[in-house]
Structures are given as C-alpha cells and as structure tokens.
Design a protein around this motif. Structure first.
Motif, short mmCIF file in Angstrom:
data_model
loop_
_atom_site.label_atom_id
_atom_site.label_comp_id
_atom_site.label_asym_id
_atom_site.label_seq_id
_atom_site.Cartn_x
_atom_site.Cartn_y
_atom_site.Cartn_z
N THR A 66 59.10 84.58 27.28
CA THR A 66 58.50 84.75 25.43
C THR A 66 59.03 86.27 24.82
O THR A 66 58.53 87.01 26.24
N PRO A 67 58.50 86.74 24.69
CA PRO A 67 58.26 87.72 23.52
C PRO A 67 57.27 88.38 23.89
O PRO A 67 57.57 89.85 24.50
N GLY A 68 56.72 87.39 24.45
CA GLY A 68 55.16 88.20 24.41
C GLY A 68 54.85 89.09 25.66
O GLY A 68 54.90 89.94 26.33
N ILE A 69 55.45 88.25 26.54
CA ILE A 69 55.69 89.12 28.11
C ILE A 69 56.81 90.15 28.20
O ILE A 69 56.13 91.14 29.10
N GLU A 70 57.44 90.50 27.35
CA GLU A 70 58.07 90.88 27.36
C GLU A 70 57.93 92.45 26.94
O GLU A 70 57.32 93.59 27.82
N LYS A 71 56.57 92.28 25.43
CA LYS A 71 55.95 93.73 25.29
C LYS A 71 54.71 93.85 25.75
O LYS A 71 54.58 95.87 26.80
N ALA A 72 54.25 93.14 26.77
CA ALA A 72 53.88 93.69 28.25
C ALA A 72 54.26 94.32 29.64
O ALA A 72 53.82 95.02 30.01
N ALA A 73 55.77 93.73 29.61
CA ALA A 73 56.11 94.87 30.72
C ALA A 73 56.75 95.87 29.92
O ALA A 73 56.89 96.95 30.87
N LYS A 74 57.02 95.80 28.63
CA LYS A 74 57.39 97.28 28.77
C LYS A 74 55.95 98.46 28.11
O LYS A 74 56.02 99.37 28.46
N TYR A 75 55.01 97.91 27.66
CA TYR A 75 54.17 98.71 28.29
C TYR A 75 53.15 99.03 29.46
O TYR A 75 53.02 100.00 29.87
N LEU A 76 53.78 98.22 30.67
CA LEU A 76 53.28 98.60 31.67
C LEU A 76 54.51 100.04 32.13
O LEU A 76 54.16 100.91 33.56
N GLU A 77 55.12 99.28 31.42
CA GLU A 77 56.63 100.47 32.19
C GLU A 77 56.48 101.91 31.11
O GLU A 77 56.76 103.30 32.34
N ASN A 78 55.48 101.88 30.66
CA ASN A 78 55.54 103.16 29.57
C ASN A 78 54.92 103.92 29.95
O ASN A 78 54.77 104.70 30.45
N GLU A 79 53.52 103.23 31.29
CA GLU A 79 52.16 103.48 30.82
C GLU A 79 52.50 104.58 33.24
O GLU A 79 51.74 105.14 33.34
N TYR A 80 53.28 103.48 33.57
CA TYR A 80 53.59 103.80 35.09
C TYR A 80 54.70 104.95 34.68
O TYR A 80 54.16 106.01 35.20
N GLN A 81 55.23 105.62 34.07
CA GLN A 81 56.50 106.17 33.29
C GLN A 81 55.62 107.51 33.27
O GLN A 81 55.51 108.39 32.97
N ARG A 82 54.21 107.28 32.04
CA ARG A 82 53.33 108.69 31.90
C ARG A 82 52.96 109.33 33.08
O ARG A 82 52.60 110.67 33.32
N MET A 83 52.26 108.05 33.78
CA MET A 83 51.52 108.90 35.41
C MET A 83 52.51 109.34 36.15
O MET A 83 52.24 110.53 37.06
N GLY A 84 54.19 109.03 35.46
CA GLY A 84 55.07 110.28 36.99
C GLY A 84 55.91 109.53 38.11
O GLY A 84 56.38 110.09 37.95
N LEU A 85 55.27 108.17 37.09
CA LEU A 85 56.18 107.10 38.15
C LEU A 85 57.84 106.70 37.72
O LEU A 85 57.47 107.08 36.77
N LYS A 86 58.29 105.63 39.10
CA LYS A 86 59.07 105.09 38.28
C LYS A 86 59.26 103.73 38.04
O LYS A 86 59.94 103.13 39.58
N PRO A 87 59.80 103.15 37.68
CA PRO A 87 58.80 101.63 37.93
C PRO A 87 60.39 100.46 37.50
O PRO A 87 60.75 100.94 37.24
N THR A 88 60.82 99.51 38.47
CA THR A 88 61.65 99.23 38.28
C THR A 88 61.48 97.45 38.06
O THR A 88 60.71 96.80 37.90
N ARG A 89 62.19 96.66 37.59
CA ARG A 89 62.43 95.55 37.70
C ARG A 89 63.05 95.23 38.36
O ARG A 89 64.09 95.17 38.82
N GLN A 90 62.10 93.29 38.59
CA GLN A 90 63.36 92.70 39.61
C GLN A 90 63.46 91.57 38.80
O GLN A 90 62.56 90.65 38.88
N TRP A 91 64.33 91.08 38.79
CA TRP A 91 64.56 90.07 37.73
C TRP A 91 65.02 89.04 38.56
O TRP A 91 65.96 88.55 39.29
N TYR A 92 65.15 87.58 37.66
CA TYR A 92 64.88 86.24 38.37
C TYR A 92 65.48 85.38 37.43
O TYR A 92 64.72 85.28 36.24
N LYS A 93 66.55 84.21 37.74
CA LYS A 93 66.51 83.42 36.78
C LYS A 93 65.09 82.33 36.88
O LYS A 93 64.65 82.03 38.01
N LEU A 94 64.83 81.65 36.29
CA LEU A 94 63.83 81.07 36.04
C LEU A 94 63.79 79.86 36.25
O LEU A 94 65.29 78.57 36.21
N PRO A 95 62.90 79.40 37.51
CA PRO A 95 63.30 77.72 38.21
C PRO A 95 63.96 76.67 37.02
O PRO A 95 64.45 75.62 37.09
#
Length: 334
Positions: A66-95
């Motif tokens: 849902t769009p809600g979890i995408e908001k959470a994903a972006k928040y996580l990415e932004n926070e890791y980037q702020r710390m100086g880390l390089k987050p990546t996404r591992q995509w998968y097709k929903l069963p």
C-alpha cells in the motif's frame, strides 16, 4: 603492592557534604541492586522521534503493498542517508500477485572482517486500515523498526570515533511479515550476502511494551529471548555472559521451549534465517493479548523505560557479536 602514603594535614581534607554523601551512597546501592549499566546507549530521543513518525496516522498502518508502507520505506531511506549510509531496496513480487514490495537494507562495513556479518532485522509493515480504523502498530513493529535506526546511528557515531564494528553490521527492514514472513522468505532465498558468513541474525519484533499478563516483579526489567536452543550452543552462553556484565535483565526463555503452544520461534523473520542454518535470536516483549493486532497499539502506550533498556541490551549484543573472535558455531541440529 606497596606505595608511599603522603601525610596531609587534616585542614586540607575536604569532606563531602551530606547531599554529596547521600548521592554517592544512592549510586553505589543502586548499582548493587539494579545491576550495571549498558555498555552502549541508543538515544531515547531518537527512539521517540522515529517511533512517533512510523506509528503516525500518516503512515496508514504500513500495510505491505500500500502507499502507507511506501511512506515508511522512504522515511527509512532518508534516515539512513542522513547518517551517511547507502540504503538499497530489494524488490520482490507479492505471493498473492497483488503487486510488489521491498526490503530496505543498509550496512556499516566492518574494520577487520568486512566479509563476515551480523544481521539486525525487524519488519516495518503492519496491518493497514480496516473498517475505517488505522492499525498504527507502534509496538508491532514500529518499536523494532525505530530501534534499527537508533542503533545504526549509535554505531555510526562509534565508527567516526574509530570504534566501529570489526564485522559488517547489516540492517534489514522486512516487509510482508504480517502476511506470512514474505520479505524475509524472499531474502533467505535470494540473499544479498553470504549466509554462511553470517554469525547471527538478531531479530527485533515488539520490544516496546510490558505484557499485561506478566505479574512477576521484573515487569520493567525483562525481555523474552527466542532461538537460544537452536543452531548454536554459543548463543545462550554469549547472551548470559553479556547480561551478567551489563543490565542483568530477566532473559525469559518461555517461548523458546519445545512445548510452547504459540510456536513463536516460527512466527517472525528470524525463522527464515534459522531454516538456512544461520544462528538467530529473536527479542520480544511477550505480548499476545491486550493491544496486540488491535487499532489501540499506539505510540502513547509504549513503555519508554523498558523499551530503552531492551534497545541498549540488544545493541550491546550486536556489538559483542560483531567484535568476537569467531563466528558462532553451528553445532545444534534441533
């Protein structure tokens, strides 16, 4: 050892005030009664800030796909980037073929053993919206997700001081846990690192509350630990030794018994590491009633004292595993 004692006139000795004496007595007595302190500390302020955002109505319950979890994903990415880390996404097709989802992965490279790993995991999804009510999932599992961010920040600060981990610490936020461990199952089948080089998966799923059914005197000083009797005989020994030298929490193993009717060992993301032979330990507050999977699992109900204690203990454990001489043995078959 012999040493020289310099005689000092009494008029030069400054005795402590009554207030100073009582303060010293309280500190000494407190250390004896309540145990020592954590070696490393996560910021309580960071925990509160992260969890307030992750469990807000704006995240729409963080349901996978849902769009809600995408908001959470972006928040996580932004926070890791702020710390100086390089987050990546591992995509998968929903069963269920309803779309796709992603796991968020960030890592802090080890100093001397960068190709050996400690994984710290937590699922960041929850139940979304049902009948117009938002299931914010503050404890389940906003508490684990926020702890990953706070721990990463502390470890990055240590690294800047030249005290970074010897092994690489990998932070993985899984989606799809509430649907059936989807994200961690996909990761275990398509790992982005060598699972034979993972010393341990440290999984955090619900550590922000006190189980309302717990009546023991340790209600604000415990954590449930699952996985100690699987894969590695060294897990339990390492946890016990660390605990005795730090906070002396009650490490409750009731959900780790073979007779556990709730089968907790099989119900969170660590299981998908264990099934691949990776030592895994799961930290949990024991909540199976009360606000568990209810729309009332909100930020305001978090017990910050016990949550902070648990986060600090888990961080100490992660650091100890990252810095120990060898990977955990894989010597248990059950």
């Amino acid at each position: 050892m012999l040493f020289l004692l310099k005689i000092v006139p009494m008029k030069k000795i400054k005795l402590p005030s009554t207030k100073q004496f009582l303060t010293l007595l309280f500190i000494t007595f407190g250390a004896l009664v309540f145990g020592q302190q954590a070696i490393h500390q996560v910021s309580l302020e960071h925990l509160k800030n992260h969890l307030k955002i992750l469990s807000s109505d704006a995240m729409e319950g963080r349901e996978t796909g849902t769009p809600g979890i995408e908001k959470a994903a972006k928040y996580l990415e932004n926070e890791y980037q702020r710390m100086g880390l390089k987050p990546t996404r591992q995509w998968y097709k929903l069963p269920d073929n309803s779309g796709k989802a992603c796991n968020i992965i960030a890592k802090i490279e080890g100093k001397s053993k960068p190709t050996e790993f400690v994984v710290v995991s937590a699922h960041y999804d929850h139940l979304g919206i049902s009948n117009g009510e938002i299931y914010n999932g503050a404890d389940d599992n906003g508490s684990g997700t926020a702890s990953l961010l706070a721990m990463a920040e502390t470890l990055m600060e240590l690294k800047k001081q030249g005290k970074g981990p010897e092994r690489t610490v990998v932070f993985i936020s899984f989606s799809g846990e509430e649907k059936g461990l989807w994200g961690s199952d996909y990761f275990s089948e398509h790992p982005t690192l060598d699972l034979t080089k993972v010393s341990c998966d440290v999984n955090i799923d619900m550590i922000g509350r006190i189980d309302p059914e717990r009546t023991a005197a340790d209600t604000n000083h415990y954590v449930c630990v699952v996985g100690q009797r699987h894969i590695s005989s060294e897990l339990k020994l390492a946890l016990r030794a660390l605990n005795e030298n730090t906070q002396n929490l009650t490490l409750d193993g009731k959900f780790d018994e073979k007779s556990d009717p709730n089968r907790i060992f099989y119900r969170s993301d660590h299981y998908n590491f264990a099934k691949k032979g990776v030592p895994a330990v799961f930290f949990y507050d024991g909540m199976l009633g009360g606000d568990y999977h209810e729309p009332s699992d909100d930020f305001e109900r978090i017990d910050w004292d016990v949550y902070h204690k648990r986060c600090n203990f888990i961080l100490d454990f992660v650091v100890s595993v990252a810095n120990r001489a060898d990977l955990f043995k894989r010597d248990l078959t059950e």
